[in-house]
Write an enzyme that holds these catalytic residues in place. Structure first.
Site, short mmCIF file in Angstrom:
data_model
loop_
_atom_site.label_atom_id
_atom_site.label_comp_id
_atom_site.label_asym_id
_atom_site.label_seq_id
_atom_site.Cartn_x
_atom_site.Cartn_y
_atom_site.Cartn_z
N ALA A 33 0.88 -1.24 0.21
CA ALA A 33 -0.03 0.00 0.02
C ALA A 33 0.88 1.33 0.15
O ALA A 33 1.96 1.20 0.46
CB ALA A 33 -0.95 -0.02 1.38
N GLU A 60 -2.32 -12.37 -4.65
CA GLU A 60 -3.59 -12.06 -5.16
C GLU A 60 -3.82 -10.57 -5.37
O GLU A 60 -3.21 -9.82 -4.49
CB GLU A 60 -4.64 -12.54 -4.27
CG GLU A 60 -4.65 -14.03 -4.27
CD GLU A 60 -3.88 -14.55 -3.25
OE1 GLU A 60 -3.53 -15.67 -2.90
OE2 GLU A 60 -3.32 -13.74 -2.00
N ASN A 77 -8.07 -3.94 -10.49
CA ASN A 77 -6.76 -3.21 -10.13
C ASN A 77 -6.03 -3.24 -11.26
O ASN A 77 -4.70 -3.56 -11.20
CB ASN A 77 -6.21 -3.42 -8.89
CG ASN A 77 -5.11 -2.65 -8.23
OD1 ASN A 77 -4.64 -1.63 -9.05
ND2 ASN A 77 -4.78 -2.47 -6.81
N TYR A 131 2.77 -5.48 -11.65
CA TYR A 131 3.30 -6.85 -11.06
C TYR A 131 3.77 -7.59 -12.52
O TYR A 131 4.64 -8.30 -12.38
CB TYR A 131 2.25 -7.85 -10.57
CG TYR A 131 1.57 -7.18 -9.26
CD1 TYR A 131 2.68 -6.93 -8.22
CD2 TYR A 131 0.29 -6.89 -8.72
CE1 TYR A 131 2.25 -6.30 -6.92
CE2 TYR A 131 0.11 -6.42 -7.75
CZ TYR A 131 1.01 -6.30 -6.63
OH TYR A 131 0.60 -5.75 -5.37
#
Length: 168
Positions: free
Chosen positions: A93, A124, A129, A136
């Site tokens: 975050a 996950e 998103n 990623y």
């Protein structure tokens, strides 16, 4: 390079990244960081982790918990735990004022340097998103499946992503 979980505490150096916003320092998280971590967590997620969940991860010798600090303020964090032969990226975050400033990218790059670029990783991520999914993928993660109704706040599905050994 594979490092044993026991050796991680002593091998995770603080890192410094220079950006247009200044010097970003990546360093291990401590219990004193938890008020700032919780504040970022609550602003970032509709179903935030509890304080107890963060305390548990910080107490595990097999976890890597790092924070991104800019001008003395914690602006992001990453929590990753090792389960047998796989690293599970559990939580990333960034404070909303510092998003899209490569803070998460810096945290993930630091994780791969610290834990080992050739290890296996899984995570996950919400199917909605798209920015996180692209980030990623830029690190070599690939979609391997879907966990239906994984997120309890709205029953959204999660993509299961894996990053296996990088070929040199």
């Amino acid at each position: 390079m594979r490092r044993s979980p026991e050796a991680l505490d002593s091998t995770i150096p603080a890192g410094r990244i220079t950006s247009e916003r200044g010097d970003l320092t990546i360093r291990p998280l401590g219990y004193a960081d938890l008020p700032d971590v919780i504040a970022i967590e609550r602003r970032s997620f509709p179903a935030p982790w509890s304080l107890a969940m963060f305390v548990l991860e910080l107490s595990k010798p097999s976890s890597i918990c790092v924070g991104a600090v800019l001008e003395g303020d914690l602006v992001g964090y990453l929590i990753c735990s090792r389960y047998h032969t796989v690293w599970h990226l559990m939580n990333v975050a960034v404070h909303d004022h510092y998003r899209r400033a490569r803070v998460a990218t810096s945290l993930l790059g630091h994780l791969l340097d610290a834990a080992g670029d050739h290890d296996r990783y899984t995570l996950e991520v919400r199917v909605s998103n798209a920015e996180a999914i692209r980030m990623y993928e830029s690190f070599g993660f690939r979609t391997a499946g879907v966990r239906r109704r994984y997120y309890h706040d709205n029953n959204e599905d999660a993509l299961i992503m894996w990053r296996t050994e990088v070929q040199a």
